[in-house]
Motif scaffolding. Structure first.
Motif, PDB file in Angstrom:
ATOM      1  N   ALA A 371       0.849  -1.200   0.000  1.00  0.00           N
ATOM      2  CA  ALA A 371       0.000   0.000   0.000  1.00  0.00           C
ATOM      3  C   ALA A 371       0.882   1.247   0.000  1.00  0.00           C
ATOM      4  N   GLN A 372       0.270   2.356  -0.382  1.00  0.00           N
ATOM      5  CA  GLN A 372       0.948   3.643  -0.288  1.00  0.00           C
ATOM      6  C   GLN A 372       0.475   4.326   0.999  1.00  0.00           C
ATOM      7  N   TRP A 373       1.432   4.722   1.812  1.00  0.00           N
ATOM      8  CA  TRP A 373       1.124   5.380   3.077  1.00  0.00           C
ATOM      9  C   TRP A 373       1.691   6.796   3.042  1.00  0.00           C
ATOM     10  N   ALA A 374       0.909   7.760   3.500  1.00  0.00           N
ATOM     11  CA  ALA A 374       1.369   9.147   3.573  1.00  0.00           C
ATOM     12  C   ALA A 374       1.131   9.664   4.979  1.00  0.00           C
ATOM     13  N   GLY A 375       2.072  10.473   5.459  1.00  0.00           N
ATOM     14  CA  GLY A 375       1.921  10.997   6.809  1.00  0.00           C
ATOM     15  C   GLY A 375       3.122  11.799   7.234  1.00  0.00           C
ATOM     16  N   VAL A 376       3.370  11.784   8.538  1.00  0.00           N
ATOM     17  CA  VAL A 376       4.399  12.625   9.144  1.00  0.00           C
ATOM     18  C   VAL A 376       5.577  11.763   9.585  1.00  0.00           C
ATOM     19  N   PRO A 377       6.781  12.073   9.173  1.00  0.00           N
ATOM     20  CA  PRO A 377       7.942  11.320   9.642  1.00  0.00           C
ATOM     21  C   PRO A 377       8.056  11.417  11.168  1.00  0.00           C
ATOM     22  N   MET A 378       8.303  10.292  11.827  1.00  0.00           N
ATOM     23  CA  MET A 378       8.468  10.317  13.276  1.00  0.00           C
ATOM     24  C   MET A 378       9.652  11.175  13.672  1.00  0.00           C
ATOM     25  N   ALA A 379      10.651  11.262  12.817  1.00  0.00           N
ATOM     26  CA  ALA A 379      11.808  12.108  13.113  1.00  0.00           C
ATOM     27  C   ALA A 379      11.393  13.565  13.280  1.00  0.00           C
ATOM     28  N   ASP A 380      10.395  14.009  12.491  1.00  0.00           N
ATOM     29  CA  ASP A 380       9.913  15.391  12.610  1.00  0.00           C
ATOM     30  C   ASP A 380       9.128  15.591  13.906  1.00  0.00           C
ATOM     31  N   VAL A 381       8.368  14.561  14.294  1.00  0.00           N
ATOM     32  CA  VAL A 381       7.644  14.641  15.565  1.00  0.00           C
ATOM     33  C   VAL A 381       8.630  14.752  16.719  1.00  0.00           C
ATOM     34  N   LEU A 382       9.689  13.935  16.674  1.00  0.00           N
ATOM     35  CA  LEU A 382      10.697  13.977  17.738  1.00  0.00           C
ATOM     36  C   LEU A 382      11.414  15.327  17.758  1.00  0.00           C
ATOM     37  N   ALA A 383      11.677  15.867  16.592  1.00  0.00           N
ATOM     38  CA  ALA A 383      12.340  17.184  16.537  1.00  0.00           C
ATOM     39  C   ALA A 383      11.467  18.256  17.178  1.00  0.00           C
ATOM     40  N   HIS A 384      10.144  18.088  17.055  1.00  0.00           N
ATOM     41  CA  HIS A 384       9.226  19.074  17.624  1.00  0.00           C
ATOM     42  C   HIS A 384       9.167  18.978  19.150  1.00  0.00           C
ATOM     43  N   VAL A 385       9.154  17.761  19.691  1.00  0.00           N
ATOM     44  CA  VAL A 385       9.005  17.608  21.153  1.00  0.00           C
ATOM     45  C   VAL A 385      10.358  17.568  21.866  1.00  0.00           C
ATOM     46  N   ARG A 386      11.439  17.338  21.159  1.00  0.00           N
ATOM     47  CA  ARG A 386      12.805  17.344  21.686  1.00  0.00           C
ATOM     48  C   ARG A 386      12.983  16.356  22.854  1.00  0.00           C
ATOM     49  N   PRO A 387      13.237  15.082  22.551  1.00  0.00           N
ATOM     50  CA  PRO A 387      13.461  14.076  23.603  1.00  0.00           C
ATOM     51  C   PRO A 387      14.647  14.460  24.484  1.00  0.00           C
ATOM     52  N   THR A 388      14.568  14.110  25.749  1.00  0.00           N
ATOM     53  CA  THR A 388      15.685  14.324  26.662  1.00  0.00           C
ATOM     54  C   THR A 388      16.719  13.218  26.460  1.00  0.00           C
ATOM     55  N   ALA A 389      17.871  13.379  27.055  1.00  0.00           N
ATOM     56  CA  ALA A 389      18.953  12.404  26.894  1.00  0.00           C
ATOM     57  C   ALA A 389      18.591  11.044  27.486  1.00  0.00           C
ATOM     58  N   GLU A 390      17.635  11.022  28.438  1.00  0.00           N
ATOM     59  CA  GLU A 390      17.265   9.760  29.084  1.00  0.00           C
ATOM     60  C   GLU A 390      16.305   8.914  28.252  1.00  0.00           C
ATOM     61  N   ALA A 391      15.679   9.508  27.241  1.00  0.00           N
ATOM     62  CA  ALA A 391      14.669   8.785  26.443  1.00  0.00           C
ATOM     63  C   ALA A 391      15.326   7.698  25.606  1.00  0.00           C
ATOM     64  N   ARG A 392      14.836   6.466  25.749  1.00  0.00           N
ATOM     65  CA  ARG A 392      15.365   5.329  24.997  1.00  0.00           C
ATOM     66  C   ARG A 392      14.296   4.612  24.164  1.00  0.00           C
ATOM     67  N   HIS A 393      13.065   4.700  24.589  1.00  0.00           N
ATOM     68  CA  HIS A 393      11.979   3.977  23.912  1.00  0.00           C
ATOM     69  C   HIS A 393      10.784   4.906  23.723  1.00  0.00           C
ATOM     70  N   ILE A 394       9.975   4.590  22.714  1.00  0.00           N
ATOM     71  CA  ILE A 394       8.753   5.350  22.446  1.00  0.00           C
ATOM     72  C   ILE A 394       7.566   4.398  22.554  1.00  0.00           C
ATOM     73  N   VAL A 395       6.602   4.766  23.375  1.00  0.00           N
ATOM     74  CA  VAL A 395       5.410   3.944  23.587  1.00  0.00           C
ATOM     75  C   VAL A 395       4.233   4.599  22.876  1.00  0.00           C
ATOM     76  N   PHE A 396       3.490   3.810  22.109  1.00  0.00           N
ATOM     77  CA  PHE A 396       2.332   4.292  21.362  1.00  0.00           C
ATOM     78  C   PHE A 396       1.080   3.655  21.970  1.00  0.00           C
ATOM     79  N   TYR A 397       0.160   4.497  22.399  1.00  0.00           N
ATOM     80  CA  TYR A 397      -1.070   4.024  23.031  1.00  0.00           C
ATOM     81  C   TYR A 397      -2.227   4.108  22.037  1.00  0.00           C
ATOM     82  N   ALA A 398      -3.048   3.071  22.015  1.00  0.00           N
ATOM     83  CA  ALA A 398      -4.155   2.987  21.059  1.00  0.00           C
ATOM     84  C   ALA A 398      -5.503   3.127  21.755  1.00  0.00           C
TER      85      ALA A 398
END
Length: 495
Positions: A371-398
């Motif tokens: 399929a063709q998927w269009a959306g927002v790169p997760m890298a751009d989302v991370l750049a917006h929220v600016r993870p701290t140095a301690e962040a190692r994992h990303i949890v997605f809640y549904a």
């Protein structure tokens, strides 16, 4: 020249039998999750070339269905561990295959180091007509003569060569061609088999070939004088017949007992089995996931006419209301170990960046679709929220409560996690569109995760919240995701 059955041949012969039986039983458990075989990566319902289920589902079915409905529960007598335990079956399979390959490598090294290869590797094309004549002799109920100066007749030698140097490597290669990470990084590799479904079919036919060889091999041992052959196979020609029979039968009994025990243990102590096998399997999967990046670029003509789904959408008034209003009031919360926690509407989310990719989806059950998927790169989302140095994992809640949409004794809202390095890969996105249209409800509207080096269960649908954490031990049951918690999957999903 070495003796006919040196000690290392005896040991590797037994280990090969031991590991192959584990691979076959655990492989059947994996197959039971999607008991259909295709040559086409689109997996069109009803077009499979082999089906090991009475269940029938169509692309135009009036009743909604999920690929989970296609799963079968096979008996622990044949599958390891059986009873719809895909996660544990995969653990057993991927743990065993590492030791099987290691055994094969040791065997091949010793074959060439000791000169034993003269018994196995044909040096002239005459082996082919000689083998056909040998087969004809067997069919005439006679035993063909051995090749002068060698322990095997022509058909045996050719069969062993094909088994060791063709079939075994083909099984390894076709297994690798089913890995989403390998296929994402090296799309050309899957094309050698006509796609993942071709590799899956070849892999199954290879299993059948190994099973057929085992049966034929045992029969030929009986034909060629069972007592003497047993002495060679079990004790390399040393010891009396009585001792050999005792040792051989004891070995077979221990193998049978081992399978009974591990099947019982796996079904009785599933979390312990997941953790114990994970010590061997998880590092292997994590290395593959970290080292390879998706480079898929499929054409629009490759898009599948029908794209299966795994699982049912959320139920309840809140989600139904969002669907009715086309998700105007939807908000995505992003927080945790970030410098800029935020809440985003769909329009605000789109404003962070935009990308599109046509890629192949690999479900853990075994089916595929493009399929063709269009959306927002997760890298751009991370750049917006600016993870701290301690962040190692990303949890997605549904938003889907699996106690309502799946049941079967399982409960809780779905969630999944990925290490932060996967989120920074170019083809990891929050998808908002599918095939040029707004993301359908069945496929995760309004937002779903896409991680193209991973299996589908890692790509959380109906995402409502994202949290960056240092460790996943304190989330859910501590295994890294709802499937990992409730169905004992591995947290890394690159194979």
């Amino acid at each position: 020249m070495p003796s006919f059955f040196p000690w290392w041949v005896v040991v590797t012969h037994f280990l090969n039998l031991f590991f192959l039986l584990l691979l076959m039983r655990s492989g059947l458990e994996v197959l039971s999750a999607f008991p259909k075989l295709y040559w086409d990566d689109n997996c069109p319902p009803g077009r499979e070339w082999a089906r090991f289920s009475k269940k029938m589902y169509g692309a135009d079915s009036r009743k909604p269905w999920s690929s989970l409905d296609e799963e079968e529960s096979w008996s622990p007598v044949v599958a390891l561990p059986g009873r719809k335990n895909l996660g544990l079956g995969r653990h057993w399979h991927f743990m065993t295959v590492q030791f099987w390959i290691l055994t094969g490598l040791v065997y091949v090294v010793l074959v060439f180091a000791t000169g034993y290869w003269h018994y196995l590797v044909p040096t002239h094309w005459s082996i082919v007509p000689d083998s056909l004549r040998a087969v004809g002799t067997y069919l005439s109920f006679q035993i063909p003569p051995r090749i002068p100066g060698e322990p095997f007749e022509a058909a045996q030698k050719l069969t062993y060569f094909l088994l060791i140097f063709v079939l075994a490597p083909l099984q390894i290669a076709s297994g690798a061609a089913m890995s989403p990470t390998v296929l994402a990084r090296f799309p050309w590799f899957g094309k050698l088999f006509g796609g993942k479904q071709g590799a899956r079919s070849v892999h199954f036919l290879g299993l059948c070939a190994f099973a057929a060889f085992t049966v034929l091999h045992v029969f030929m041992v009986i034909v060629h004088n069972l007592p003497d052959e047993f002495v060679l196979i079990v004790l390399a020609g040393h010891g009396s017949r009585a001792l050999t029979v005792g040792v051989g039968l004891a070995g077979l009994f221990l193998v049978l007992l081992f399978h009974v025990v591990i099947t019982w243990f796996s079904l009785r102590y599933r979390r312990r089995t997941q953790r114990l096998l994970g010590f061997v399997v998880n590092p292997f999967e994590k290395v593959i996931s970290r080292s390879l990046t998706s480079r898929q670029h499929l054409a629009a003509t490759d898009i599948s006419p029908y794209h299966r789904v795994n699982g049912y959408p959320p139920v309840g008034e809140d989600y139904d209301q969002m669907v009715t209003t086309e998700f105007r009031d939807y908000r995505l919360a992003v927080g945790g170990l970030v410098e800029n926690p935020t809440t985003l509407s769909l329009e605000e989310l789109r404003g962070l960046g935009e990308t599109s990719q046509t890629v192949k989806h690999n479900c853990i059950q075994g089916w595929t679709a493009v399929a063709q998927w269009a959306g927002v790169p997760m890298a751009d989302v991370l750049a917006h929220v600016r993870p701290t140095a301690e962040a190692r994992h990303i949890v997605f809640y549904a938003m889907d409560d699996k106690g309502l949409t799946e049941a079967e004794g399982r409960y809780g809202f779905f969630y999944g996690s990925i290490p932060i390095h996967l989120a920074q890969q170019p083809q990891t996105i929050l998808a908002l569109e599918m095939n040029g249209e707004p993301l359908p409800v069945a496929h995760g509207a309004p937002v779903r995760l896409r991680v193209e080096t991973q299996l589908g269960f890692k790509m959380v649908k109906w995402v409502v919240g994202i949290e960056l954490v240092h460790d996943i031990d304190q989330v859910g049951m501590g295994m890294g995701g709802w499937r990992e918690d409730q169905q004992f999957y591995a947290n890394a999903a690159g194979i």
